[in-house]
Design an enzyme around this catalytic site. Structure first.
Site, PDB file in Angstrom:
ATOM      1  N   HIS A  84       0.817  -1.221   0.000  1.00  0.00           N
ATOM      2  CA  HIS A  84       0.000   0.000   0.000  1.00  0.00           C
ATOM      3  C   HIS A  84       0.849   1.268   0.000  1.00  0.00           C
ATOM      4  O   HIS A  84       0.328   2.358  -0.217  1.00  0.00           O
ATOM      5  CB  HIS A  84      -0.897   0.023   1.229  1.00  0.00           C
ATOM      6  CG  HIS A  84      -1.544  -1.301   1.509  1.00  0.00           C
ATOM      7  ND1 HIS A  84      -1.043  -2.202   2.426  1.00  0.00           N
ATOM      8  CD2 HIS A  84      -2.629  -1.879   0.967  1.00  0.00           C
ATOM      9  CE1 HIS A  84      -1.812  -3.276   2.439  1.00  0.00           C
ATOM     10  NE2 HIS A  84      -2.777  -3.115   1.568  1.00  0.00           N
ATOM     11  N   HIS A 134      -7.230   3.996   5.768  1.00  0.00           N
ATOM     12  CA  HIS A 134      -6.556   2.996   4.927  1.00  0.00           C
ATOM     13  C   HIS A 134      -5.096   3.413   4.743  1.00  0.00           C
ATOM     14  O   HIS A 134      -4.796   4.605   4.608  1.00  0.00           O
ATOM     15  CB  HIS A 134      -7.254   2.898   3.569  1.00  0.00           C
ATOM     16  CG  HIS A 134      -6.825   1.743   2.735  1.00  0.00           C
ATOM     17  ND1 HIS A 134      -5.669   1.755   1.989  1.00  0.00           N
ATOM     18  CD2 HIS A 134      -7.393   0.518   2.529  1.00  0.00           C
ATOM     19  CE1 HIS A 134      -5.550   0.598   1.350  1.00  0.00           C
ATOM     20  NE2 HIS A 134      -6.578  -0.167   1.669  1.00  0.00           N
ATOM     21  N   GLU A 136      -3.045   3.185   2.207  1.00  0.00           N
ATOM     22  CA  GLU A 136      -2.653   3.782   0.926  1.00  0.00           C
ATOM     23  C   GLU A 136      -2.813   5.307   0.940  1.00  0.00           C
ATOM     24  O   GLU A 136      -1.864   6.026   0.597  1.00  0.00           O
ATOM     25  CB  GLU A 136      -3.435   3.166  -0.237  1.00  0.00           C
ATOM     26  CG  GLU A 136      -2.979   3.693  -1.591  1.00  0.00           C
ATOM     27  CD  GLU A 136      -3.756   3.103  -2.753  1.00  0.00           C
ATOM     28  OE1 GLU A 136      -3.930   3.808  -3.771  1.00  0.00           O
ATOM     29  OE2 GLU A 136      -4.181   1.937  -2.669  1.00  0.00           O
TER      30      GLU A 136
END
Length: 302
Positions: A84, A134, A136
């Site tokens: 990621h 998240h 990313e």
């Protein structure tokens, strides 16, 4: 039970590359005269079965939502950055600590990092469509935290607020690679209505697009879709979402055959099965075999 195996499904190139890299690093460490610890900073890919397999290859998990906080738990050896990606601040800190850093970031995510850095250097304010929490987005935003503004897909209230406070100047929009492509396009359209001159960079990766399109298309041929993947996996959860919203069929996320509920199959004659980009093929095969063995007439009545 009649099962339609939806293709493409399963591992994407970024996941394959990251897993292979991690296994090679673990094997190289084991061959050293004095093996040094090897740790992945967070889940290498969002699948527990892959994580368990890697730990069997000598790659330990440091599970931390905050990557900088996770680094504090590593005092020596090798740290692997996940598929990621991580922020430049994490990379710099790992170097300061004297750790050997191995970067398993997916090439599609690397491209987004480079894009954001270039846009920021050219004076753009960047609207980034992504999922809060998240890893990313955390890594991408770290390239230019004073210029990147995170908006979740279809969050019109947050977008309106951003429109009120965003400073004057050139605006660009980009996105997390694993979102629903339809939600992303709708959000981009909303941004274009507010900023007609916005520079658009849709970074939904090809693997994500292909799996979503195949799942929605297959939904027309089946009564229900099963997605094999982890609840941690953004792209797996998006497959369930797009089948329900755009394929107009029920869909369920399962991590293994144990998660398959026989009650789902009442009145169902044909089932489509797909899997997220971080789901091992062997697990998808197990789920397919389990579903295929179900007898439609034995499913409980509603």
């Amino acid at each position: 039970m009649d099962v339609l195996k939806i293709t493409p499904r399963g591992y994407c190139h970024g996941v394959v590359d990251a897993i292979q890299m991690a296994k090679e690093v673990g094997a190289a460490s084991a061959r050293e005269a004095v093996p040094q610890p090897v740790r992945m900073l967070g889940y290498l890919v969002h699948n527990e079965h892959v994580t368990d397999e890697l730990q069997g290859h000598g790659v330990a998990l440091v599970d931390a939502d905050d990557r900088l906080e996770g680094l504090r738990r590593i005092d020596a050896g090798t740290v692997i950055f996940t598929a990621h990606g991580v922020s430049p601040q994490v990379v710099a800190r790992a170097r300061e600590m004297g750790l050997r850093a191995v970067d398993a970031t997916c090439s599609d995510v690397v491209r987004t990092h480079d894009l954001v850095l270039d846009l920021a250097r050219r004076g753009f304010q960047i609207i980034y469509i992504g999922q809060k929490g998240h890893p990313e987005p955390e890594g991408v935003i770290g390239e230019a935290p004073d210029r990147v503004h995170l908006i979740e897909p279809l969050d019109t209230a947050a977008l309106a607020e951003l429109h009120r406070r965003l400073p004057e100047g050139p605006i660009a929009v980009t996105c997390q690679t694993t979102l629903s492509q339809w939600d992303t396009l709708e959000t981009i359209a909303a941004i274009q209505r507010l900023w007609p001159e916005v520079e658009v960079h849709n970074e939904i990766c090809r693997a994500t697009q292909e799996r979503q399109e195949a799942a929605v298309k297959a939904a027309a041929e089946v009564d229900m879709v099963i997605v094999v993947g982890s609840s941690r996996s953004s792209n797996s959860k998006r497959l369930v979402q797009v089948v329900e919203e755009y394929g107009h069929k029920p869909a369920h996320l399962v991590d293994s055959p144990a998660d398959v509920d026989p009650a789902w199959f009442a009145g169902i004659k044909r089932v489509g099965v797909t899997s997220g980009a971080s789901t091992p093929t062997w697990m998808t095969r197990k789920v397919i075999e389990h579903i295929a063995a179900l007898e439609p007439e034995s499913a409980p009545a509603l």
